[in-house]
Scaffold this motif. Structure first.
Motif, PDB file in Angstrom:
ATOM      1  N   THR A   1      -3.547   9.237   7.746  1.00  0.00           N
ATOM      2  CA  THR A   1      -2.998   7.904   7.458  1.00  0.00           C
ATOM      3  C   THR A   1      -2.635   7.778   5.984  1.00  0.00           C
ATOM      4  O   THR A   1      -1.614   7.176   5.631  1.00  0.00           O
ATOM      5  CB  THR A   1      -4.027   6.817   7.844  1.00  0.00           C
ATOM      6  OG1 THR A   1      -4.421   7.008   9.207  1.00  0.00           O
ATOM      7  CG2 THR A   1      -3.439   5.441   7.693  1.00  0.00           C
TER       8      THR A   1
ATOM      9  N   HIS B   1      -2.223  -1.644   5.932  1.00  0.00           N
ATOM     10  CA  HIS B   1      -2.478  -1.594   7.374  1.00  0.00           C
ATOM     11  C   HIS B   1      -3.126  -0.272   7.799  1.00  0.00           C
ATOM     12  O   HIS B   1      -3.136   0.049   8.990  1.00  0.00           O
ATOM     13  CB  HIS B   1      -1.164  -1.765   8.145  1.00  0.00           C
ATOM     14  CG  HIS B   1      -0.410  -3.016   7.807  1.00  0.00           C
ATOM     15  ND1 HIS B   1      -0.881  -4.274   8.112  1.00  0.00           N
ATOM     16  CD2 HIS B   1       0.772  -3.196   7.170  1.00  0.00           C
ATOM     17  CE1 HIS B   1      -0.022  -5.183   7.690  1.00  0.00           C
ATOM     18  NE2 HIS B   1       0.989  -4.549   7.104  1.00  0.00           N
ATOM     19  N   LYS B   2      -3.666   0.492   6.856  1.00  0.00           N
ATOM     20  CA  LYS B   2      -4.096   1.855   7.196  1.00  0.00           C
ATOM     21  C   LYS B   2      -5.290   1.893   8.162  1.00  0.00           C
ATOM     22  O   LYS B   2      -5.391   2.818   8.966  1.00  0.00           O
ATOM     23  CB  LYS B   2      -4.416   2.644   5.928  1.00  0.00           C
ATOM     24  CG  LYS B   2      -5.586   2.159   5.119  1.00  0.00           C
ATOM     25  CD  LYS B   2      -5.764   3.058   3.908  1.00  0.00           C
ATOM     26  CE  LYS B   2      -6.957   2.641   3.075  1.00  0.00           C
ATOM     27  NZ  LYS B   2      -7.153   3.547   1.937  1.00  0.00           N
TER      28      LYS B   2
ATOM     29  N   THR C   1       0.922   6.735   4.262  1.00  0.00           N
ATOM     30  CA  THR C   1       1.075   5.658   3.277  1.00  0.00           C
ATOM     31  C   THR C   1       1.532   6.183   1.919  1.00  0.00           C
ATOM     32  O   THR C   1       2.048   5.416   1.107  1.00  0.00           O
ATOM     33  CB  THR C   1      -0.245   4.875   3.126  1.00  0.00           C
ATOM     34  OG1 THR C   1      -1.309   5.782   2.787  1.00  0.00           O
ATOM     35  CG2 THR C   1      -0.598   4.160   4.416  1.00  0.00           C
TER      36      THR C   1
ATOM     37  N   LEU D   1       2.900   0.463   3.898  1.00  0.00           N
ATOM     38  CA  LEU D   1       1.971   0.498   5.035  1.00  0.00           C
ATOM     39  C   LEU D   1       0.509   0.604   4.592  1.00  0.00           C
ATOM     40  O   LEU D   1      -0.389   0.588   5.437  1.00  0.00           O
ATOM     41  CB  LEU D   1       2.304   1.697   5.945  1.00  0.00           C
ATOM     42  CG  LEU D   1       3.670   1.679   6.644  1.00  0.00           C
ATOM     43  CD1 LEU D   1       3.884   2.974   7.412  1.00  0.00           C
ATOM     44  CD2 LEU D   1       3.770   0.481   7.584  1.00  0.00           C
TER      45      LEU D   1
ATOM     46  N   ILE E   1      -3.800   1.417  11.607  1.00  0.00           N
ATOM     47  CA  ILE E   1      -3.054   2.627  11.979  1.00  0.00           C
ATOM     48  C   ILE E   1      -4.018   3.731  12.389  1.00  0.00           C
ATOM     49  O   ILE E   1      -3.816   4.416  13.405  1.00  0.00           O
ATOM     50  CB  ILE E   1      -2.158   3.085  10.806  1.00  0.00           C
ATOM     51  CG1 ILE E   1      -1.073   2.053  10.532  1.00  0.00           C
ATOM     52  CG2 ILE E   1      -1.530   4.443  11.108  1.00  0.00           C
ATOM     53  CD1 ILE E   1      -0.288   2.303   9.247  1.00  0.00           C
TER      54      ILE E   1
END
Length: 608
Positions: A130, A143-144, A134, A140, A147
């Motif tokens: 992740t 929102h890791k 990112t 992003l 995810i």
């Protein structure tokens, strides 16, 4: 509805006779069992630089001799685990080797370490993947966690579909990652050879650096050795290979070792020559790719495949954790449910538990699992050390032909693994101290579970069980909530058993209600004794339990068996259950823990 969704997600159930079709060829096994080890190339070299940068960027040239040291350890581990594969072809790896050669306690230390390590493998790998995403798409970053959780759920479902199906899907990203890094290393070496990368980008090898020490170099070596996590997975998963399983597993292990050595060496050298400095938001591989190709297609291709393999490295945990759990469960150290194969012939309970625990780790640490890497690494090097030591003991005891070279290989691996483990404890104690807490706790839990299974076996065994008291008769108690078909059905069943006495029990909340019900009952079922238990506090369970206790005391004196028959209507649709009080369920739950009381549920199925 649930079964349909299950079929859509997991596929049709497989027969036990189809197990052979779920075995892996070498190419697929290399993909799913080597993904953890190969993915560590993305962060292993970076861990070396993170230690050296504490002195200065001039110390980066030490990454070359440190990298060579890591390769020596890799060679010792590959040769050692190759021997373990042939000596213990049923799988189990470090747990079985340590248990059989060093003793049960050492085996449990190895097994407990690996169980926790495979959970960390999933959490760390998915979080690292992740981070790679990112790095390429910074928007992003916030929102890791979400995810990462989605990726864990995806990999869990994929593994529940079966070994071969998950291998078929995962093989492509792994080999694409290997191809991407080979291209990166080849182009990088070409740029160096053609003078595109200026020599002043790095400090020359051999340059004196103030502040460097043997302790710091050992610390960097220990950190870089985190690139070797996952090497043991193939020895744990031998039963997943097609026959001849040991030979196929051995060849897969050698192929993994060769790929890991080439990729690790290439990234270490390029990072040194390019003069890459580790940064918080951008990985070392990302910097090398950007300096080599710029932010064009190849950069995103490398970042994409790196992210994929880091995420899919979690699959090594999914392949090895269930098989290790099976070995521990067969020895009765963890619940037997881990030995049960699911619809798709995988050990689904182990897969689901691994997924749940990994998600918890990711959520608790907010996706910032790089602080778990030392704990993750030491969790591997403890079993490494124990398995190598166990093989040394094996060769000393058995002394088969050609045993001395084998012993020297294991001795080298054991010494280096022990040094790495100690360096982690000395230099990163603040991060690895939990191992000193959870390992004893896990081993204690193992022994408690084992003791439970032994106690159960002793009590159930006819030879040692206490003699069963003869039953002279049967007293049946039927809790009733009214005069209905449900109650009538249960009473008819009770009367068919020809008991000594049948007692219907009604719990009214008001005196008027009690009198009305007694009058109705005397007209409906005068032959069945009715007992009413007035409950001014509106509790049904407590008065009923007290009455059953009083009947049971009298029944025991007469050697009578007390049976409670619980009437229960079953709605046609499952969701209708939420519309009704689950009194029968609560009564049954309470009675299951009452000694010498038999509980029977008589269902009455509604038609609409």
């Amino acid at each position: 509805m649930v079964s349909k969704l299950k079929r859509i997600l997991l596929g049709r159930p497989l027969k036990s006779t189809e197990l052979g079709e779920q075995k892996l060829r070498k190419t697929k096994a290399l993909a799913i069992l080597s993904s953890d080890a190969l993915s560590s190339v993305a962060y292993g070299p970076e861990q070396i630089l993170l230690v050296l940068v504490t002195v200065s960027a001039a110390a980066f040239w030490y990454s070359i001799p440190i990298g060579i040291g890591v390769l020596v350890l890799l060679l010792a581990l590959i040769l050692s685990y190759r021997q373990i594969i042939y000596a213990y072809s049923r799988g189990g790896g470090a747990y079985v080797v340590s248990k059989e050669n060093l003793g049960l306690s050492y085996g449990l230390v190895a097994g407990g370490s690996l169980l926790v390590d495979y959970i960390l493998t999933v959490a760390v790998s998915v979080s690292a993947g992740t981070d790679a995403i990112t790095s390429a798409f910074p928007s992003l970053h916030e929102h890791k966690v979400s995810i990462a959780v989605v990726f864990v759920i995806f990999i869990t479902i994929l593994n529940l579909r079966g070994v071969t199906e998950s291998a078929s899907v995962l093989a492509y990203p792994v080999y694409l990652f290997v191809l991407a890094l080979f291209i990166l290393i080849a182009v990088g070496l070409y740029d160096i050879a053609t003078g595109k990368i200026p020599p002043e980008s790095h400090t020359a090898i051999g340059t004196p650096v103030a502040g460097i020490s043997l302790f710091l170099l050992l610390r960097a070596f220990a950190s870089g050795s985190s690139a070797l996590t996952g090497v043991e997975a193939i020895s744990n998963a031998i039963p997943n290979f097609k026959d001849p399983a040991p030979r196929n597993a051995s060849r897969t292990l050698m192929a993994m070792g060769l790929l890991l050595a080439v990729l690790f060496s290439g990234i270490v050298f390029l990072a040194y020559y390019y003069g890459v400095t580790p940064k918080a938001q951008v990985t070392v591989v990302s910097q090398i790719a950007e300096m080599t190709f710029g932010r064009h297609f190849m950069y995103y291709f490398i970042q994409g495949t790196t992210a994929l393999i880091l995420i899919l490295a979690a699959n090594t945990g999914y392949s090895a954790f269930p098989l290790l759990a099976v070995n521990l469960a067969k020895d009765k150290f963890i619940p037997r449910m881990f030995t049960v194969r699911g619809d798709r012939l995988g050990y689904s309970n182990g897969i689901i538990i691994l997924g749940i625990l990994s998600i918890l780790l990711i959520v608790v640490f907010g996706g910032e699992t790089e602080q778990l890497i030392p704990l993750y690494a030491v969790g591997v090097f403890i079993p490494f050390t124990l398995s190598q030591t166990g093989m040394i003991v094996k060769w000393f005891r058995q002394k088969p032909p050609g045993w001395l070279p084998k012993l020297l290989i294991n001795l080298t691996g054991a010494l280096i693994s022990f040094i790495v483990s100690m360096m982690f404890f000395i230099t990163k104690f603040s991060q690895v101290w939990p191992v000193l807490v959870f390992l004893p706790a896990i081993i204690y839990l193992f022994h408690r579970i084992k003791k439970h299974y032994e106690d159960v076996g002793e009590q159930l065994r006819l030879a040692t069980c206490e003699p069963v008291a003869p039953i002279q008769g049967n007293v049946i108690i039927v809790p009733v909530s009214g005069i209905t078909h449900v109650v009538e059905h249960s009473l008819n069943y009770a009367q068919s058993l020809k008991a000594e006495q049948i007692i219907a029990v009604y719990v009214p909340f008001e005196r008027d209600e009690e009198m009305r019900f007694e009058e109705k009952w005397s007209k409906w079922k005068p032959e069945v004794r009715l007992v009413t238990l007035h409950s001014p506090y509106r509790s049904i369970i407590q008065p009923l339990m007290r009455f059953i206790d009083s009947v049971q005391r009298k029944a025991n004196d007469a050697h009578y068996q007390v049976t409670v028959i619980i009437p229960q209507f079953i709605p046609k649709k499952g969701w209708h259950n939420i519309l009704h009080n689950q009194t029968s369920l609560m009564i049954r739950t309470r009675l299951l823990f009452r000694k010498d009381v038999i509980v029977t549920t008589v269902p009455y199925h509604l038609k609409k």
